[in-house]
Design a protein around this motif. Structure first.
Motif, short mmCIF file in Angstrom:
data_model
loop_
_atom_site.label_atom_id
_atom_site.label_comp_id
_atom_site.label_asym_id
_atom_site.label_seq_id
_atom_site.Cartn_x
_atom_site.Cartn_y
_atom_site.Cartn_z
N GLY A 152 0.87 -1.56 -0.43
CA GLY A 152 -0.24 0.12 0.33
C GLY A 152 1.00 1.12 0.33
N ILE A 153 -0.08 2.23 -0.71
CA ILE A 153 1.01 4.10 -0.96
C ILE A 153 -0.15 4.92 -0.29
CG2 ILE A 153 2.78 5.09 -1.63
CD1 ILE A 153 2.95 2.87 -3.95
N LEU A 154 -0.07 5.14 0.49
CA LEU A 154 -0.72 6.83 1.34
C LEU A 154 -0.09 7.96 0.76
CD1 LEU A 154 -3.67 7.43 3.15
CD2 LEU A 154 -1.70 7.96 4.58
N LEU A 155 -1.08 9.19 0.05
CA LEU A 155 -0.23 10.52 -0.07
C LEU A 155 -1.26 11.26 1.21
CD1 LEU A 155 0.47 13.37 -1.04
CD2 LEU A 155 -0.82 12.98 -2.78
N GLY A 156 -0.56 12.10 2.23
CA GLY A 156 -1.57 12.52 2.77
C GLY A 156 -1.17 14.35 2.56
N ASN A 157 -2.50 15.22 2.82
CA ASN A 157 -1.91 16.37 2.16
C ASN A 157 -3.37 17.40 2.82
OD1 ASN A 157 -2.28 18.32 -0.79
ND2 ASN A 157 -1.07 18.96 0.23
N PRO A 158 -2.69 17.38 4.10
CA PRO A 158 -3.92 18.56 4.33
C PRO A 158 -3.57 19.81 4.45
CG PRO A 158 -2.30 17.39 5.98
CD PRO A 158 -1.94 16.21 4.67
N HIS A 159 -4.46 20.46 3.68
CA HIS A 159 -5.28 22.09 3.61
C HIS A 159 -4.99 23.26 4.49
CE1 HIS A 159 -5.65 19.94 -0.57
NE2 HIS A 159 -4.31 20.45 -0.53
N GLN A 160 -4.17 22.85 5.61
CA GLN A 160 -4.58 23.85 7.36
C GLN A 160 -4.12 24.97 7.20
OE1 GLN A 160 -6.87 21.54 8.37
NE2 GLN A 160 -6.02 22.24 10.16
N PRO A 161 -4.30 25.67 8.15
CA PRO A 161 -3.71 27.10 8.38
C PRO A 161 -1.48 26.51 8.38
CG PRO A 161 -5.81 27.00 9.24
CD PRO A 161 -5.56 25.61 8.79
N TRP A 162 -1.23 27.70 8.41
CA TRP A 162 -0.16 28.35 8.72
C TRP A 162 0.26 28.63 9.95
CZ3 TRP A 162 3.65 29.26 3.90
CH2 TRP A 162 3.24 27.54 2.73
N ASN A 163 -0.47 29.06 10.32
CA ASN A 163 -0.82 30.26 12.08
C ASN A 163 -1.67 30.01 12.73
OD1 ASN A 163 1.60 32.23 10.97
ND2 ASN A 163 0.29 32.59 9.10
N GLY A 164 -1.12 29.74 14.15
CA GLY A 164 -2.59 29.96 15.36
C GLY A 164 -1.99 28.03 15.17
N ALA A 165 -3.89 28.24 15.91
CA ALA A 165 -4.18 26.22 16.47
C ALA A 165 -4.32 25.92 15.12
CB ALA A 165 -5.11 26.84 17.18
N GLY A 166 -4.55 25.89 13.81
CA GLY A 166 -5.09 24.75 13.37
C GLY A 166 -3.98 24.31 11.92
N ARG A 167 -2.18 25.37 12.90
CA ARG A 167 -0.93 24.11 11.62
C ARG A 167 -0.93 23.55 12.53
NH1 ARG A 167 3.89 28.43 12.23
NH2 ARG A 167 5.04 26.53 12.83
N TRP A 168 -0.11 22.16 11.76
CA TRP A 168 0.61 20.66 12.11
C TRP A 168 1.16 20.55 12.75
CZ3 TRP A 168 -2.43 17.22 12.17
CH2 TRP A 168 -3.99 17.29 11.49
N TYR A 169 2.10 20.29 14.28
CA TYR A 169 3.51 19.73 14.22
C TYR A 169 3.65 18.13 14.19
CZ TYR A 169 6.79 20.29 18.59
OH TYR A 169 7.57 19.98 19.06
N GLU A 170 4.83 18.20 13.80
CA GLU A 170 5.68 16.32 14.01
C GLU A 170 5.70 16.42 15.06
OE1 GLU A 170 6.95 16.49 8.95
OE2 GLU A 170 8.21 18.04 10.68
N VAL A 171 5.19 15.09 14.90
CA VAL A 171 6.10 13.98 16.45
C VAL A 171 5.58 12.84 16.61
CG1 VAL A 171 3.79 13.84 17.50
CG2 VAL A 171 5.78 14.06 18.92
N HIS A 172 6.59 11.96 17.04
CA HIS A 172 6.64 10.36 17.23
C HIS A 172 6.20 10.42 18.47
CE1 HIS A 172 9.20 6.24 16.14
NE2 HIS A 172 7.93 6.27 16.26
N LEU A 173 5.13 9.57 18.70
CA LEU A 173 5.34 8.78 20.40
C LEU A 173 5.24 7.17 20.47
CD1 LEU A 173 2.14 11.09 20.28
CD2 LEU A 173 4.59 11.41 21.35
N THR A 174 5.89 6.67 21.66
CA THR A 174 6.48 5.70 21.89
C THR A 174 5.99 4.94 23.06
OG1 THR A 174 7.76 5.22 19.85
CG2 THR A 174 7.37 3.83 21.52
#
Length: 875
Positions: free
Chosen positions: A298-320
C-alpha cells in the motif's frame, strides 16, 4: 532522581564490556537501551518485544553486553540499588531528529503525554496557551474586552459549562488512556513554563513573552481546548455562535414583518459561503492498493490544507510506549495524539468533509407563552441557564457579566438575525423559534480514544474496527496498509437524518427557506414532532443519534481511493458511491459538479495507471511517483480553458468593452501564451491566470458550491456520466462570455499593477513566505483554479506573501519487506512559531526546492538522524 547508570554517564565515565579483546562499548550507547527498559511497564510480554526491537538495531555482542550491565545494575546484591527511590510518577525520553521532529518514548500514557507536552511547548507554547485562554471562556478576562471575545466567552461557557461542570460531565474516567495522556501533556507544558519563565517566552505576534494571560494549566483546561476544536464545524462557527448569543430572550419580542422571499434569503445565506465552504480547511488524500502499486504494498499520500499560523497548523511528532503504541506523523497544536500519520503497518490521513454536523429545529411556540413549545401535541418548557464571565475593563478592574441562555430538549435556542434580519424575533414572523442540536457536542474524549486505537492498528481491518466508535468530528478518512489494502470512509460525526425526513420534515416556512437557500449546508427541520428527530442504527454509538458504521459510504479496495473535499460520491472515480442522503456531503453531492482540484487528482491517477504522465515507463505507483504527483503543480483550469481565452483575446471585440480594457486583456494574453500552465517557482505568468480565474469565479460561482456554475459559460456542460472531464472549455460564440473574459483579464492586470507585481514575473518572486527577512519562494497555487498543491493566499502589495493555509504537513508512506515504514514528509511552515528557533523556517526552505524529509521511525534511523543530546524528563 538519578539512576546508577546515569550517574556514571553524567560523571563522564565509560562503562564497557570486552569480548574477544574488542574495544569497550561506551556508556552512552548502553545507557540509552537500559533507560529505555526502565521506561517500560513490567511484564514478560513487553520485555520480549523490547528485546526483539534491540536485536534488530544492535549486534549480538552489544546485546550481551547490555544484558550483563543490566543484570549488574539490577542485582539484589547491589547495595547501590537498595536505597534508590521508587520510579518517578512521570518519566519520558525526548530525542530530536533533523528538522526538529521530537521522538518521545515513555512507559505509560501519562509519561508519554508529559514528554510530548514539554517538547511541544519548546516550539509552540504560546499557540496552545492562547487557545486555552479562549476555550476556557477567559479571553475577555485576561486580554480585555477589546482584544478578547465576549460573545465567544459567553457561548462557550454556556455550551461547555464551567471548568467544574465540564470536568464532572466529561472527565470521570481518570484511569483512561486519553485522560492520562492529557494529564501528562498539561504537566509537560507546565514544566516548560516553570523552567523557562514567562519573561523568556517567545516574543512577536505569535509569542506571549510577559503576557498576563499565561498561567499553569491542568488537564481540564487542555480538554476544554480539545472540546472547542471539535465544535469548529458546528456550534463554534461564527454565524452559529452569534445565533446562540443573540437568542437573548429579552421580554416583549413579538412576531413582526413579512416572510422573506427565497431570493432574499438566498442572498443573505450567501454571506455564509466563506464560512460553510472554507477551502482553507481543505485537503487531498490518496491511498493506493496492491493492484495499482508497483511493489504490491500500500501507498498513502496525505496532503491536509491546514492554516500556517495559529492553532490549526500541524506539528510533527513520534510517540512510543514500547510494546503498546508507536505512531508517528503530525498533530494539531496542543492536541496530545497523532492526528495524521503512520505506524509499522498502517498509514492514514484526512480531508475536511462538508457533511452535516448539526440541524436546526423549528419550534412551534405556545401563542400565550413564548417559553413553551409544542412537541408531539404536548407542551414543553424552554429552560434558561444563567451564565457569568469575567471581563477586564479599560481601567484594569474585573467585572462580572451575566447573561441567560435558553434551550429546548434539542439544545440552544438560536436567533439568525445576523444572517438575515427577517429571521429576527422571539417569536419570528412565523410565531416560531429555532433550536440547535449539535452532534459534535462533548465527543472529544471518544475522539482521543479512537485516534489512539487507530494508531495501534496493524492492518486496515484493525484500523476500520477502530473507526466504529465514530468520534472524528469533521473528516473523511483515507488509509492504506503494508498488505496492499486501501480504504476510504465518511466515518465522522453525522446526525441520523434520513432522506425521508429531509423530504417530509420541512413543512414550516423557515425550514424550507433555510434549507433550500443554503443548498442543504444548513438543515432545518420541523421541531414539533418526534418523527423529525434524529434516529439511530443498531450500531450507533450509545447516546449519540448519529449514523452507525455499517450505514456509511466507504470503500475497501486493492486499487485506489482519493478525496479532495467533495462528497463521498467519486472517492473511487471508477465506482461512484450512490444512494446516500445529502447529510453525508452536501458539497459536490451525488451527480453534482466537482471541484477542479478533485478532477485533476483523479485524472493524474488515471494517467499513472497508463504510465502516460512521464514519471516512469511502468504503470502504477511507487513512493517516488506519488511524490511527483503531489508536486506536479498543474493548473487544470488553464488546461481546459486557456486556448479559448486566447481565442477571445485574439479576435473578440464585444460591445461595451473599451479600448483600454481590450489593450490590457491582450497584454495579459501575451504573457499567458508563454506561461507553462503550472505554479512552479520558475513559472512566469501564473499570477495573471490566478487573478483572471478569481474574477471569473466571483461572477459565476454558485451559492454554496465553490465551482463555476453557468449554462452559458461552458462550451461542454457538466455531465454526471463524465464528471472528471466536464464542464470544460468556454463558449466563445456567446458575446457575454467574450465580455466577461476581456473584463476579467483587464481587472487582473489592474490588480497586479496596483500590487506592484509584474505580469511576467516568475512565481518565485511573486509567491513567497517571509522567514526572518528571507522571502522563501513557495510553489503551489489557488486550489479553485485546479491546483492539487493548494496554497491559499490573497494578492497583497508585492505579491502573494501572507499565506493563510494550504499544503501543510504532507506525508508519502509505504513499506518494504522490513518492519519499518518508508515515510517521506514535509511540514511546509516548519515546526516552530518562534522566530529565534532553528526550526522556524528550515522545512519551508526545503519545500521550496521540492525536498522531503525521510521520517525516522525505527530505532536505527532515529539514532542516525538524532541531533543534540537525549533529554530525560522525570518528576
Amino acid at each position: 532522581m538519578t539512576h546508577p547508570i546515569q550517574a556514571h554517564r553524567r560523571s563522564g565515565e565509560s562503562i564497557g564490556v570486552d569480548f574477544n579483546d574488542k574495544a569497550p562499548y561506551p556508556a552512552e550507547e548502553l545507557t540509552i537501551h537500559i533507560r529505555r527498559l526502565r521506561l517500560l511497564p513490567m511484564g514478560p510480554d513487553t520485555t520480549a518485544k523490547v528485546i526483539q526491537v534491540m536485536l534488530r538495531s544492535i549486534s549480538l555482542r552489544f546485546f550481551l553486553a547490555f544484558l550483563l550491565v543490566g543484570m549488574i545494575a539490577c542485582s539484589d546484591s547491589d547495595d547501590h540499588l537498595d536505597s534508590t527511590p521508587q520510579a518517578p510518577a512521570l518519566s519520558a525520553e525526548v530525542r530530536r531528529t533533523e528538522y526538529g521532529i521530537p521522538h518521545i518514548t515513555a512507559r505509560d500514557w501519562a509519561s508519554l503525554g508529559y514528554g510530548y507536552g514539554y517538547a511541544y511547548a519548546q516550539d509552540n507554547f504560546c499557540i496552545a496557551m492562547r487557545e486555552i485562554v479562549s476555550a476556557t471562556s477567559r479571553s475577555a478576562e485576561l486580554l480585555g474586552e477589546e482584544q478578547g471575545d465576549v460573545v465567544s466567552d459567553f457561548v462557550l461557557r454556556a455550551v461547555l459549562g464551567t471548568r467544574e461542570e465540564f470536568r464532572e460531565r466529561l472527565l470521570g474516567d481518570t484511569e483512561s488512556e486519553a485522560y492520562q495522556l492529557g494529564r501528562g501533556f498539561a504537566a509537560g507544558m507546565n514544566r516548560f513554563l516553570a523552567e523557562t519563565g514567562v519573561e523568556n517566552l517567545p516574543g512577536g505576534s505569535a509569542g506571549c513573552r510577559n503576557a498576563p494571560w499565561v498561567f499553569a494549566i491542568d488537564e481540564t483546561d487542555l480538554w476544554m481546548m480539545i472540546a472547542r476544536i471539535g465544535l469548529g464545524g458546528s456550534s463554534d462557527q461564527g454565524a452559529i455562535r452569534q445565533g446562540i448569543y443573540d437568542a437573548s430572550g429579552d421580554g416583549g419580542i413579538q412576531a413582526t414583518g413579512a416572510a422573506p422571499s427565497m431570493q432574499q434569503l438566498k442572498q443573505s445565506m450567501r454571506r455564509l459561503v466563506p464560512e460553510m465552504t472554507d477551502n482553507r480547511g481543505g485537503s487531498n488524500a490518496l491511498a493506493v492498493g496492491a493492484d495499482l502499486s508497483q511493489t504490491g504494498k500500500g501507498i498513502l499520500l496525505g496532503n491536509p490544507h491546514q492554516p500556517w499560523n495559529g492553532a490549526g497548523r500541524w506539528y510533527e511528532v513520534h510517540l512510543t510506549i514500547p510494546g503498546e503504541y508507536d505512531a508517528a506523523g503530525a498533530a494539531l497544536q496542543g492536541l496530545p495524539w497523532v492526528g495524521i500519520g503512520f505506524n509499522n503497518a498502517v498509514a492514514w490521513t484526512h480531508t475536511v468533509s462538508f457533511a452535516t454536523r448539526f440541524t436546526l429545529f423549528d419550534l412551534e411556540l405556545d401563542p400565550n407563552d413564548r417559553f413553551r413549545y409544542v412537541f408531539d401535541g404536548e407542551a414543553r418548557e424552554i429552560t434558561g441557564k444563567e451564565v457569568s464571565i469575567q471581563v477586564k475593563r479599560t481601567d484594569g478592574a474585573l467585572e462580572t457579566r451575566t447573561r441567560t441562555f435558553y434551550s429546548s430538549h434539542f439544545g440552544p435556542i438560536v436567533n439568525l438575525k445576523g444572517v438575515d434580519p427577517a429571521l429576527d424575533g422571539w417569536p419570528m414572523f412565523t410565531g416560531n423559534v429555532l433550536s440547535l442540536r449539535d452532534a459534535n457536542l462533548l465527543t472529544d474524549v471518544r475522539a482521543v480514544d479512537q485516534y489512539l486505537a487507530m494508531g495501534k492498528a496493524q492492518s486496515i481491518g484493525e484500523f476500520t474496527e477502530a473507526l466504529k466508535s465514530i468520534a472524528i468530528p469533521v473528516f473523511h478518512t483515507v488509509a492504506a496498509d503494508r498488505f496492499g489494502d486501501a480504504f476510504y470512509g465518511e466515518v465522522a460525526i453525522i446526525p441520523h437524518v434520513t432522506q425521508q425526513q429531509l423530504d417530509s420534515c420541512k413543512q414550516g416556512i423557515v425550514p424550507q427557506l433555510v434549507t433550500g437557500s443554503s443548498n442543504n449546508a444548513i438543515i432545518a427541520l420541523d421541531g414539533n414532532r418526534s418523527a423529525c428527530n434524529w434516529g439511530q442504527d443498531p450500531d450507533t454509538p450509545a447516546g449519540t443519534n448519529i449514523y452507525g458504521y455499517d450505514a456509511r459510504p466507504k470503500i475497501l479496495t486493492r486499487d485506489y481511493v482519493g478525496n479532495s473535499n467533495n462528497s463521498y460520491w467519486l472517492s473511487d472515480a471508477n465506482n461512484p458511491l450512490t444512494g446516500y442522503p445529502v447529510v453525508f456531503g452536501w458539497l459536490g453531492h451525488e451527480n453534482q459538479q466537482q471541484f477542479l482540484r478533485t478532477r485533476i487528482g483523479h485524472l493524474m491517477v488515471e494517467q499513472r495507471r497508463q504510465a502516460s504522465d512521464g514519471f516512469d515507463a511502468t504503470p502504477g505507483f511507487t513512493l517516488e511517483s506519488v511524490k511527483q504527483l503531489m508536486f506536479r503543480n498543474r493548473v487544470y483550469g488553464a488546461e481546459i480553458n486557456l486556448a479559448d481565452v486566447q481565442a477571445i483575446c485574439a479576435g473578440a471585440e464585444p460591445p461595451g468593452i473599451t479600448s483600454e480594457q481590450l489593450e490590457r486583456a491582450r497584454s495579459a494574453c501575451t504573457v499567458l501564451a508563454s506561461w507553462d500552465q503550472q505554479v512552479d517557482t520558475d513559472s512566469a505568468g501564473a499570477q495573471v491566470f490566478t487573478e483572471f480565474w478569481r474574477n471569473i469565479r466571483s461572477e459565476l460561482s454558485g451559492s454554496f458550491s465553490s465551482v463555476v456554475e453557468s449554462d452559458e459559460f461552458w462550451l461542454v456542460d457538466f455531465n454526471p456520466a463524465d464528471p472528471l472531464n466536464t464542464p470544460s472549455g468556454i463558449d466563445t460564440s456567446v458575446a457575454n462570455n467574450q465580455a466577461l473574459v476581456i473584463e476579467s483579464l483587464s481587472e487582473a492586470v489592474l490588480s497586479l499593477q496596483a500590487a506592484g507585481v509584474a505580469l511576467d514575473a516568475p512565481w518565485s518572486v511573486t509567491q513567497y513566505y517571509p522567514r526572518n527577512a528571507v522571502n522563501v519562494p513557495i510553489h503551489g497555487g489557488d486550489p479553485n483554479m485546479g491546483v492539487y498543491g493548494d496554497i491559499s493566499v490573497d494578492l497583497d502589495p508585492g505579491g502573494y506573501s501572507n499565506i493563510r493555509s494550504g499544503n501543510s504537513y504532507v506525508q508519502a508512506v509505504t513499506w518494504d519487506d522490513s518492519n519499518c515504514p518508508v515515510a517521506d514528509a514535509i511540514l511546509v511552515h516548519s515546526q516552530s512559531s518562534d522566530p529565534d528557533s532553528d526550526y522556524y523556517g528550515d522545512q519551508t526552505a526545503l519545500y521550496s526546492s521540492k525536498g522531503w524529509v525521510r521520517y525516522p521511525y525505527c530505532e536505527d534511523a532515529i539514532e542516525a538522524a538524532q541531533t543534540g543530546a537525549t533529554l530525560v524528563l522525570e518528576e
